[in-house]
Write an enzyme that holds these catalytic residues in place. Structure first.
Site, PDB file in Angstrom:
ATOM      1  N   ASP A   1     -74.425 -11.110 -97.037  1.00 55.25           N
ATOM      2  CA  ASP A   1     -74.700 -11.105 -95.599  1.00 55.25           C
ATOM      3  C   ASP A   1     -75.607 -12.269 -95.208  1.00 55.25           C
ATOM      4  O   ASP A   1     -76.826 -12.211 -95.399  1.00 55.25           O
ATOM      5  CB  ASP A   1     -75.374  -9.768 -95.215  1.00 55.25           C
ATOM      6  CG  ASP A   1     -75.669  -9.679 -93.731  1.00 55.25           C
ATOM      7  OD1 ASP A   1     -76.425  -8.763 -93.344  1.00 55.25           O
ATOM      8  OD2 ASP A   1     -75.168 -10.528 -92.961  1.00 55.25           O
TER       9      ASP A   1
ATOM     10  N   ASP B   1     -72.505 -15.497 -89.518  1.00 53.88           N
ATOM     11  CA  ASP B   1     -72.918 -14.221 -90.095  1.00 53.88           C
ATOM     12  C   ASP B   1     -71.790 -13.536 -90.865  1.00 53.88           C
ATOM     13  O   ASP B   1     -70.942 -12.864 -90.276  1.00 53.88           O
ATOM     14  CB  ASP B   1     -73.418 -13.290 -88.976  1.00 53.88           C
ATOM     15  CG  ASP B   1     -73.934 -11.971 -89.541  1.00 53.88           C
ATOM     16  OD1 ASP B   1     -74.245 -11.069 -88.750  1.00 53.88           O
ATOM     17  OD2 ASP B   1     -74.014 -11.834 -90.776  1.00 53.88           O
TER      18      ASP B   1
HETATM   19  O1  LIG Z   1     -76.804  -6.903 -88.004  1.00 53.10           O
HETATM   20  C1  LIG Z   1     -77.508  -7.862 -87.851  1.00 53.10           C
HETATM   21  C2  LIG Z   1     -78.846  -7.926 -88.379  1.00 53.10           C
HETATM   22  C3  LIG Z   1     -79.130  -8.415 -89.624  1.00 53.10           C
HETATM   23  C4  LIG Z   1     -80.438  -8.388 -90.068  1.00 53.10           C
HETATM   24  C5  LIG Z   1     -81.410  -7.868 -89.225  1.00 53.10           C
HETATM   25  C6  LIG Z   1     -82.764  -7.806 -89.679  1.00 53.10           C
HETATM   26  C7  LIG Z   1     -83.749  -7.011 -89.164  1.00 53.10           C
HETATM   27  C8  LIG Z   1     -84.865  -7.308 -89.913  1.00 53.10           C
HETATM   28  C9  LIG Z   1     -84.506  -8.293 -90.831  1.00 53.10           C
HETATM   29  O2  LIG Z   1     -83.214  -8.593 -90.682  1.00 53.10           O
HETATM   30  N1  LIG Z   1     -81.120  -7.391 -88.005  1.00 53.10           N
HETATM   31  C10 LIG Z   1     -79.866  -7.432 -87.584  1.00 53.10           C
HETATM   32  O3  LIG Z   1     -79.480  -6.990 -86.364  1.00 53.10           O
HETATM   33  N2  LIG Z   1     -77.088  -8.920 -87.159  1.00 53.10           N
HETATM   34  C11 LIG Z   1     -75.782  -8.884 -86.604  1.00 53.10           C
HETATM   35  C12 LIG Z   1     -75.909  -8.366 -85.185  1.00 53.10           C
HETATM   36  C13 LIG Z   1     -74.767  -8.042 -84.571  1.00 53.10           C
HETATM   37  C14 LIG Z   1     -74.836  -7.607 -83.294  1.00 53.10           C
HETATM   38  C15 LIG Z   1     -76.037  -7.468 -82.651  1.00 53.10           C
HETATM   39  C16 LIG Z   1     -77.165  -7.775 -83.353  1.00 53.10           C
HETATM   40  N3  LIG Z   1     -77.106  -8.192 -84.647  1.00 53.10           N
HETATM   41  C17 LIG Z   1     -77.970 -10.053 -86.975  1.00 53.10           C
HETATM   42  C18 LIG Z   1     -77.468 -11.279 -87.557  1.00 53.10           C
HETATM   43  C19 LIG Z   1     -77.678 -11.078 -86.015  1.00 53.10           C
END
Ligand SMILES: O=C(c1ccc(-c2ccco2)nc1O)N(Cc1ccccn1)C1CC1
Length: 389
Positions: free
Chosen positions: A100, A281
């Site tokens: 990821d 991503d």
């Molecule tokens: O799922 C995550 C995601 C990955 C890691 C973390 C995180 C929190 C604390 C450290 O890392 N928080 C995320 O939310 N997306 C994808 C995404 C999709 C849709 C809306 C928000 N996000 C992160 C890469 C943008």
């Protein structure tokens, strides 16, 4: 039928990544001696391993481990390309992990995960040489609403022949239902920047951060494919896996992501004339864009409409679905329309591979985009490179 997991994920958000040249020796030849340029520096162990091999001596494991300067591991799409599963040795366990580039934690189901939450999964068993990180914990929440938390060990992790023997392995004590129900994966291997690692009180380094200085080049490449095996390559680029040239652009890592600006985008070949700021991503299934771009895209498909029950845009499965492309410098990275006809949504409607980013302020170039490209994540810079697969 779009799986419940996928609908749940999409309702909230839809987040969810060398042949050793045989010198042909002929009788009588001369060698030109030249200093090895710094950029091609190889770890001392690599030279030792090479010498031992040359004279037929066994290469001790610790020498071989320190010597690996490149690696490659197969990654397989789950049904419908929802996610990509990669085998990794973690301690004494072989686990199926989701690589990821949108997160920075390496975590896995473990002996600490309640058996009710762990059924159907392989799980991490600390090796005899593992050590528990005293007082450390982790807790992560993802964009699709999923989450996990637990404690931390240091253990040996091997990815495609590249080994690090003091990798922070985050053992889950609790995982949300999305992970329990997704028996394709036993955890995640974060490849974002270590600045967003969630271990407290001391954030830990990602696997790539730990090994990048021992790699021939401080980079990894995601070669994801539609409905067939691809790979994650570490430390090298392979021009047999892409066509043309790799187009590089700067990465802004200030938020911990592989964030870049696409100079413009086009829908069905019609340039829209504005740029897109987004992240690459591998852990997000779809392409999530600003609402104005999404609306402009689905304007081109007569049957397209927003379906509240599906939590996204759907259209007739036999619709003519246009390409969506972004430009990086003079390179155009095109997502074929077929990839945007993503999944069945029941009866004769299909679910779009482009959906709204729900106003999070940046776009997310997930697997629907990445699987059309050869993508180089280069820590020197940092920069990201794209080429046609
Ligand atoms: O799922 C995550 C995601 C990955 C890691 C973390 C995180 C929190 C604390 C450290 O890392 N928080 C995320 O939310 N997306 C994808 C995404 C999709 C849709 C809306 C928000 N996000 C992160 C890469 C943008």
């Amino acid at each position: 039928m779009v799986s419940n997991k996928l609908v749940a994920a999409l309702t909230a958000y839809s987040a969810v990544a060398a042949a050793v040249p045989v010198a042909s020796q002929t009788k009588g030849f001369s060698l030109v001696q030249e200093a090895i340029p710094k950029s091609s520096y190889r770890a001392p162990a690599a030279h030792l391993a090479k010498a031992l091999t040359k004279f037929g001596a066994p290469v001790p494991a610790h020498v071989a481990a320190a010597a690996a300067s490149t690696g490659s591991v197969t990654t397989n799409p789950s049904d419908g390309d929802e996610e990509y599963v990669t085998k990794v040795t973690v301690g004494d366990s072989t686990l199926n992990l989701d690589f990821d580039t949108g997160s920075a934690d390496l975590w896995a189901f473990s002996a600490d995960t309640p058996s009710s939450e762990r059924s159907g999964h392989n799980y991490y068993k600390p090796s005899d040489s593992a050590t528990k990180v005293s007082g450390a914990s982790w807790d992560i929440s993802y964009g699709d609403g999923s989450s996990a938390s637990g404690s931390v060990y240091k253990d040996t992790v091997t990815v495609g022949g590249v080994t690090f023997d003091a990798q922070a392995v985050e053992a889950a004590s609790s995982v949300s239902s999305e992970f329990t129900q997704d028996t394709s994966i036993d955890g995640l291997l974060g490849l974002a920047f270590s600045s967003i690692n969630t271990v407290s009180p001391t954030p830990q380094k990602t696997f790539f951060d730990n090994v990048k200085s021992s790699l021939d080049k401080p980079l990894f490449v995601a070669i994801l494919k539609h409905d067939t095996a691809g790979s994650y390559d570490f430390g090298f680029t392979d021009d047999s896996k892409y066509s043309g040239d790799i187009a590089y652009t700067d990465v802004d890592s200030s938020q911990g992501f592989w964030s870049f600006t696409a100079d413009s985008y086009s829908i069905d070949g019609q340039d829209a004339g504005s740029s897109i700021d987004g992240i690459a991503d591998t852990g997000t299934t779809l392409v999530l864009l600003d609402d104005d771009v999404v609306e402009a895209y689905y304007e081109t498909i007569d049957s397209a409409q927003y379906d509240d029950s599906q939590g996204g845009y759907v259209f007739d499965c036999d619709a003519d679905v246009p390409d969506f492309a972004i430009t990086v410098g003079d390179y155009t990275a095109t997502i074929p329309g077929d990839y945007i006809n993503f999944a069945s949504a029941g009866s004769s409607t299909c679910y779009g591979g482009i959906q709204s980013n729900s106003g999070i302020g940046f776009s997310i170039f997930g697997d629907v985009f990445l699987k059309s490209q050869y993508v180089v994540f280069d820590a020197s810079g940092p920069q990201i490179g794209f080429a046609a697969q």
